[in-house]
Design an enzyme around this catalytic site. Sequence first.
Site, PDB file in Angstrom:
ATOM      1  N   LYS B  79       0.865  -1.192   0.000  1.00 50.43           N
ATOM      2  CA  LYS B  79       0.000   0.000   0.000  1.00 50.43           C
ATOM      3  C   LYS B  79       0.896   1.235   0.000  1.00 50.43           C
ATOM      4  O   LYS B  79       1.931   1.244   0.678  1.00 50.43           O
ATOM      5  CB  LYS B  79      -0.839  -0.065   1.281  1.00 50.43           C
ATOM      6  CG  LYS B  79      -1.901   0.996   1.460  1.00 50.43           C
ATOM      7  CD  LYS B  79      -2.722   0.671   2.718  1.00 50.43           C
ATOM      8  CE  LYS B  79      -3.863   1.645   2.937  1.00 50.43           C
ATOM      9  NZ  LYS B  79      -4.717   1.248   4.090  1.00 50.43           N
ATOM     10  N   SER B 155      -9.502   0.969   3.191  1.00 52.05           N
ATOM     11  CA  SER B 155      -8.710   1.881   2.388  1.00 52.05           C
ATOM     12  C   SER B 155      -7.612   1.177   1.585  1.00 52.05           C
ATOM     13  O   SER B 155      -7.027   1.784   0.699  1.00 52.05           O
ATOM     14  CB  SER B 155      -8.075   2.942   3.290  1.00 52.05           C
ATOM     15  OG  SER B 155      -7.133   2.355   4.169  1.00 52.05           O
ATOM     16  N   SER B 179      -9.549  -1.550   7.252  1.00 52.66           N
ATOM     17  CA  SER B 179      -8.964  -1.347   5.925  1.00 52.66           C
ATOM     18  C   SER B 179      -8.174  -2.529   5.376  1.00 52.66           C
ATOM     19  O   SER B 179      -7.760  -2.501   4.220  1.00 52.66           O
ATOM     20  CB  SER B 179      -8.080  -0.100   5.922  1.00 52.66           C
ATOM     21  OG  SER B 179      -8.884   1.055   6.011  1.00 52.66           O
TER      22      SER B 179
END
Lengths: 80, 461
Positions: B79, B155, B179
């Site tokens: 990420k 997310s 997330s």
Amino acid sequence: MSLAGWHEGCDDGERMSRDDMVDQPLDVYVDAAAKLVGLPLDSEHRPGVVLNIGRIAQMAALFMEFPLPDETEPAPIYRP
Amino acid sequence: MNLATLDALAATAAVRSGAASAVEIAEAALAHIAARNPSLNAFTAITAERALAEARTIDRRRAQGETLGPLAGAPLAVKNLYDVEGLVTLAGSKIDAERPPAAADAFVLRKLSEAGAILVGTLNMDEYAYGFTTENTHYGAVHNPHDLAHVAGGSSGGSGAAVAGGLVSIALASDTNGSIRVPASFCGTFGLKPTYGRLSRAGTRPFVASLDHVGPLARTVGDLAAGYDAMQGADPNDPACAGRPVEPALPILEHGASGLRIAVAGGHFAGSGVAAEAVATVAKALGATRIVEVPEAARARAAAFVISASEGADLHLADLKSRAQDFDPMTRDRFLAGALIPAGWVLRAQRFRRWYREQVMALFREVDILLAPATPCPAPRIGQETIEIDGVAVPMRPFIGVYTQPLSFIGLPIVAAPLRRSGELPIGVQMIAAPWREAEALRVARALERDGVTNAEPALG
């Protein structure tokens, strides 16, 4: 609280914040608090901020109304 | 053998046996990413040069008879809130794109690189991790590999899509309110959110220090455990890192679910429709008939919501004051509102957290694993604003975290395991363990995987 209860709460929150906007206490709070913390609010952003502080207030009511023992300390622990 | 979509441990086995070189695997993965990423938008940077250099090193070490790491040759992506040496850590924002490149890798990325994993790129996310859908205005929405019209969750949406699409074997993500578990559910992958304080967050862009966790997504429980094991270890550079001894899960993964007391979380977590059916399927497979109520979970979710808004806003206050227009409209008004929260609400939320933790810990004296839905529904459509629950339309995006938020709030270790539904989008179930018992949740997930209840085969489009 059941899931049904939660989403009713959420729906109430939406409705409440819109009503509040009509009555304007959230607008007044947002403007005053933003001034106090030195946060300029663009007029385009302000309605979204008012909507979101309304959602936050509704969420906060859920745990602020819940009685806690005085002995219950905040969760974060500082270890020097 | 499709080299491009090998699982991590399969890639390592191929490299060790000589069935494939690390360079061949890396080249296949990079080619697959080049072909598939334009439709998924999972990656924000592809680190081909680094990947091939790392792969060449592994092949050279093998040729010299050196011992290879437990993830040698496994394609990995992170990420884009993880520091990657030489890359700017975007955290999904336009503002951070102005920062200098990171001087070093994040702690857990360094650990995975030492284990032999090969970094192929960085992954799209909601701005500053404040969202559940990865409909990022600056970098575009991530598309779900099972149906491109649907979100990948957030997310860590890029992490979910990259793993589900077979672009990488393991993706690193972060979880403050769900997330890791939300993209795992929407994309049909496994995800592990370890105990708060288990893995170091050093070198990752914070969102809510009180609640931030890092962890992996993968398509097999073995890969999930291998990635988790490789990342363990004390790190003084993360003040929340508890410095626990390394407690590997992989060696005991096949111990199965027997001997574990498994119950279904009722009340707030009861769910409806597809989410409830998924939990019922898993409970039946595990022979779990007991239902226990997690007390005051809705208030826990509310407290996590308020702490997140307040800490997140404080972190970004200088930019909110000077350049609010540069935030993603998807996060901006929530951050601005978070800057105006009365202190008493945040303090009470943190005291409520202590109280709630004690209640849930009492439950874990009677059960070892709780089952709950990961998300209230499968992946919504990109751009969808509301979702109908029992005939009432509620705002879709905040609703997605209803089952994940009350659990990360007190830092419990959780595996999200996916259920496939023929012709339909997948949905995940949470396996929730007591603090520091990641291995028990992983064992249950592995038992379900072995029995074919859960399945995270890649969606190859």
